[in-house]
Write a protein that holds these residues in place. Structure first.
Motif, short mmCIF file in Angstrom:
data_model
loop_
_atom_site.label_atom_id
_atom_site.label_comp_id
_atom_site.label_asym_id
_atom_site.label_seq_id
_atom_site.Cartn_x
_atom_site.Cartn_y
_atom_site.Cartn_z
N LEU A 1 0.82 -1.21 0.00
CA LEU A 1 0.00 0.00 0.00
C LEU A 1 0.86 1.26 0.00
CD1 LEU A 1 -2.73 -1.03 2.62
CD2 LEU A 1 -2.85 -1.20 0.13
N ASP A 2 2.11 1.12 0.41
CA ASP A 2 3.01 2.27 0.48
C ASP A 2 3.66 2.61 -0.86
OD1 ASP A 2 2.51 2.48 3.19
OD2 ASP A 2 4.26 1.30 3.77
N PHE A 3 3.75 1.63 -1.78
CA PHE A 3 4.53 1.90 -3.00
C PHE A 3 3.85 1.51 -4.32
CE2 PHE A 3 6.02 -2.06 -1.04
CZ PHE A 3 5.87 -2.97 -2.07
N ILE A 4 2.71 0.84 -4.26
CA ILE A 4 1.95 0.59 -5.49
C ILE A 4 0.82 1.61 -5.53
CG2 ILE A 4 0.63 -1.07 -6.85
CD1 ILE A 4 3.50 -1.93 -6.53
N LYS A 5 0.91 2.54 -6.47
CA LYS A 5 -0.02 3.67 -6.53
C LYS A 5 -0.86 3.62 -7.80
CE LYS A 5 1.39 5.50 -2.69
NZ LYS A 5 0.49 5.68 -1.53
N THR A 6 -2.13 3.99 -7.65
CA THR A 6 -3.03 4.01 -8.80
C THR A 6 -3.57 5.41 -9.04
OG1 THR A 6 -4.96 3.47 -7.42
CG2 THR A 6 -3.76 1.63 -8.42
N ASP B 1 -0.26 3.96 -11.56
CA ASP B 1 0.53 5.15 -11.91
C ASP B 1 1.97 4.67 -12.05
OD1 ASP B 1 2.14 7.42 -11.91
OD2 ASP B 1 0.82 8.53 -10.56
N ARG B 2 2.37 4.34 -13.27
CA ARG B 2 3.64 3.66 -13.49
C ARG B 2 4.83 4.50 -13.04
NH1 ARG B 2 3.77 -0.11 -17.63
NH2 ARG B 2 6.00 -0.26 -17.12
N GLY B 3 4.81 5.79 -13.31
CA GLY B 3 5.94 6.65 -12.96
C GLY B 3 6.16 6.74 -11.46
N LEU B 4 5.09 7.08 -10.73
CA LEU B 4 5.20 7.21 -9.27
C LEU B 4 5.50 5.86 -8.64
CD1 LEU B 4 4.99 8.80 -6.67
CD2 LEU B 4 2.48 8.51 -6.76
N THR B 5 4.84 4.80 -9.11
CA THR B 5 5.07 3.47 -8.55
C THR B 5 6.51 3.04 -8.74
OG1 THR B 5 2.76 2.79 -8.84
CG2 THR B 5 4.41 1.03 -8.74
N GLU B 6 7.07 3.27 -9.91
CA GLU B 6 8.48 2.90 -10.15
C GLU B 6 9.41 3.64 -9.20
OE1 GLU B 6 11.80 3.24 -13.72
OE2 GLU B 6 9.70 2.96 -14.24
N LYS B 7 9.16 4.92 -9.01
CA LYS B 7 9.99 5.73 -8.10
C LYS B 7 9.92 5.18 -6.67
CE LYS B 7 10.21 10.44 -6.21
NZ LYS B 7 9.74 10.14 -4.85
N LEU B 8 8.70 4.86 -6.21
CA LEU B 8 8.53 4.39 -4.83
C LEU B 8 9.10 2.99 -4.64
CD1 LEU B 8 4.91 5.73 -4.17
CD2 LEU B 8 7.07 6.65 -3.27
N GLU C 1 12.73 3.24 -4.09
CA GLU C 1 13.02 3.74 -2.74
C GLU C 1 12.77 2.66 -1.69
OE1 GLU C 1 10.51 7.12 -2.28
OE2 GLU C 1 11.66 8.39 -3.67
N GLU C 2 11.80 1.79 -1.94
CA GLU C 2 11.42 0.77 -0.96
C GLU C 2 12.43 -0.37 -0.87
OE1 GLU C 2 8.94 -1.12 1.89
OE2 GLU C 2 8.79 0.90 1.05
N PHE C 3 12.97 -0.77 -2.02
CA PHE C 3 13.84 -1.95 -2.06
C PHE C 3 15.27 -1.53 -2.40
CE2 PHE C 3 9.56 -3.34 -3.21
CZ PHE C 3 9.36 -4.38 -2.31
N ALA C 4 16.09 -1.44 -1.37
CA ALA C 4 17.49 -1.07 -1.57
C ALA C 4 18.25 -2.27 -2.12
CB ALA C 4 18.10 -0.60 -0.26
N LEU C 5 18.96 -2.07 -3.21
CA LEU C 5 19.74 -3.14 -3.84
C LEU C 5 21.22 -2.95 -3.58
CD1 LEU C 5 17.90 -3.38 -7.29
CD2 LEU C 5 17.48 -4.70 -5.22
N PRO C 6 21.98 -4.02 -3.42
CA PRO C 6 21.52 -5.43 -3.45
C PRO C 6 20.77 -5.79 -2.17
CG PRO C 6 23.85 -5.34 -2.92
CD PRO C 6 23.45 -3.92 -3.24
N LEU C 7 19.83 -6.70 -2.29
CA LEU C 7 19.05 -7.12 -1.13
C LEU C 7 19.93 -7.84 -0.12
CD1 LEU C 7 15.91 -8.65 -2.92
CD2 LEU C 7 16.02 -6.43 -1.78
N GLY D 1 0.58 -8.93 -3.23
CA GLY D 1 0.21 -8.53 -4.57
C GLY D 1 -1.17 -7.90 -4.59
N PHE D 2 -1.59 -7.37 -5.77
CA PHE D 2 -2.96 -6.97 -6.01
C PHE D 2 -3.34 -5.64 -5.37
CE2 PHE D 2 -7.54 -7.53 -4.61
CZ PHE D 2 -8.12 -7.43 -5.86
N ILE D 3 -2.86 -5.35 -4.17
CA ILE D 3 -3.35 -4.19 -3.42
C ILE D 3 -2.55 -2.93 -3.74
CG2 ILE D 3 -4.31 -5.59 -1.57
CD1 ILE D 3 -1.84 -4.97 0.10
#
Length: 456
Positions: free
Chosen positions: A144-149, A159-166, A169-175, A183-185
């Motif tokens: 809910l914090d990073f998949i935006k519609t 919202d592909r642009g905002l979702t990609e940015k978030l 930011e959410e998943f720092a690489l390398p893990l 999923g889904f939400i």
């Protein structure tokens, strides 16, 4: 190498299947991102209970007991003792919120869209918390914090642009450890209200994450060994397809194969990130690799079918004007939200045909009569007729049009077995040859066509 693994409802439906998930993820050499659906069958139950509550029925309390027990049993069996109390507290909080929503629905006796979206979100919110705690060396990430519609014609789309940015930011690489997300939400980018990605939403979540992070591979774990040359319930000789192209996978699914939902894989398709379809219940099976480099172009890859189809045929001089009638028919359907999945080009009898879901057939007929009313009055179109209870059988393979005469051989094979072919389409796509026949003959037709393409 970064992998994104998606596990569907059947994969996370029981203690036994979740043990398989645990073994698969913990068997990886490096950390991965894991996307999970709600427990198998739970989303449908959440929706049914919401509808019942909105009618003023209070049987939601009994349903909540069942839902609680199912989640508690999984926590008890799979979550390590030192993490159980924390996980139960998190899941209890979500279950209490869910029960409050149901109670509210019994009072207002309405089911607003946004309330239903919140209700169904609890499935993935709970399953992802449990799976993250079940795994060793894993962290939980709230989708809910990073998949935006955003709203698009009254629909929620990513919202592909905002979702990609978030996501970045959410998943720092390398893990450093496995990362688990539901999923889904999703949430609306402007209001923050809970939304969802619709049909195939968990696949879409995984694809969005994979594309944003330029993953090396997206694995979709399900309950089948991969794509097959046809439905094994109908075709005994059906075999696993070891590799195929993105286009082939989308075409097969568009014509009835239920392995993936085509729109959900667009993000990885555009990034050329391979997808592997694997079986949670048979993890050693090689599966199907979907990529841009599938060998064997010009050959049939699979045969699939769509039932409950209507076909509308337009006859008369105008049917010979392919460009005009095709454009106008398609536009009339698009304006009314009707999906057309087959166009049969005019024959010598000057007939132009399109096929669509039978549920849309009557509406499509009305709109086409409206669109072409001047031509009907002038005699340029002599008739517009609808036929129901049809099926479409599609033979899919990139470059299949180089298999010269395939359409004619299919028709000859079917008619030789007294299977009437209502229409054939082999001009609109370089990847698909499709025929329309009566639904009562679809099993026989599938066997005949599959034998022609893969046995003989």
């Amino acid at each position: 190498m970064l992998k994104v693994l998606k596990f569907g409802g059947t994969s996370v439906g029981t203690v036994e299947s979740l043990r398989n998930v645990k073994a698969i993820v913990e068997g990886l050499e490096i950390p991965a991102i894991v996307v999970v659906s709600a427990l198998g069958g739970l989303t449908d139950r959440l929706i049914a209970t919401a509808k019942s509550a909105s009618e003023g029925k209070e049987d939601y309390t009994d349903e909540m007991k069942v839902i609680r027990k199912r989640h508690y049993d999984i926590i008890s069996a799979l979550v390590p003792e030192e993490r159980k109390a924390e996980v139960i507290a998190k899941v209890d909080e979500l279950l209490d919120q869910l029960e409050e929503r149901y109670k509210g629905l019994t009072l207002i006796r309405l089911l607003p869209e946004r309330t239903l979206a919140e209700v169904v979100s609890f499935g993935e919110r709970m399953s992802s918390v449990i799976v993250a705690a079940m795994l060793e060396n894993a962290s939980h990430h709230n989708s809910l914090d990073f998949i935006k519609t955003e709203k698009w014609f009254n629909r929620n789309i990513a919202d592909r642009g905002l979702t990609e940015k978030l996501i970045k930011e959410e998943f720092a690489l390398p893990l450093e450890r496995h990362a688990v997300a539901g999923g889904f939400i999703s949430t609306d980018r402007n209001t923050g209200e809970i939304t969802n990605l619709g049909r195939g939403g968990s696949d879409y979540t995984a694809a969005l994450i994979a594309a944003a992070l330029d993953a090396d591979l997206l694995e979709i774990w399900t309950d089948v060994d991969g794509f097959m040359t046809s439905d094994p319930r109908i075709i005994k000789e059906a075999a696993i397809i070891p590799s195929m192209s993105f286009v082939e996978s989308m075409e097969l699914c568009s014509f009835g194969a239920k392995v993936i939902y085509p729109p959900t894989i667009y993000p990885v398709f555009h990034k050329n990130i391979p997808i592997k379809i694997l079986n949670t219940f048979n993890p050693t099976a090689p599966g199907t690799l979907i990529s841009d480099n599938a060998p064997g172009k010009g050959k049939a890859r699979g045969v699939s079918s769509l039932n409950s189809t209507s076909m509308i045929s337009m006859s008369g001089p105008l049917a010979s004007n392919v460009a005009e009638i095709n454009s106008r028919a398609y536009n009339a359907m698009a304006r009314n939200g009707i999906s057309v999945f087959l166009v049969a080009q005019p024959s010598e009898e000057k007939t132009f045909s399109i096929a669509m879901p039978q549920s849309d057939g009557e509406k499509a007929l009305e709109q086409l009569k409206l669109e072409f009313s001047p031509e009907i009055q002038s005699g340029e179109l002599l008739s517009i007729e609808k036929t129901d209870d049809l099926s479409v059988i599609a033979v899919v393979g990139e470059g299949i049009k180089t298999a010269k005469g395939l359409g004619a051989r299919i028709v000859e094979t079917l008619r030789g077995a007294d299977v009437d072919v209502k229409a054939i389409s082999e001009g609109a796509s370089d990847t698909t040859v499709a025929v329309v026949l009566e639904s009562a003959k679809v099993r026989e037709g599938l066997n005949l066509i599959h034998s022609l393409c893969f046995v003989s």
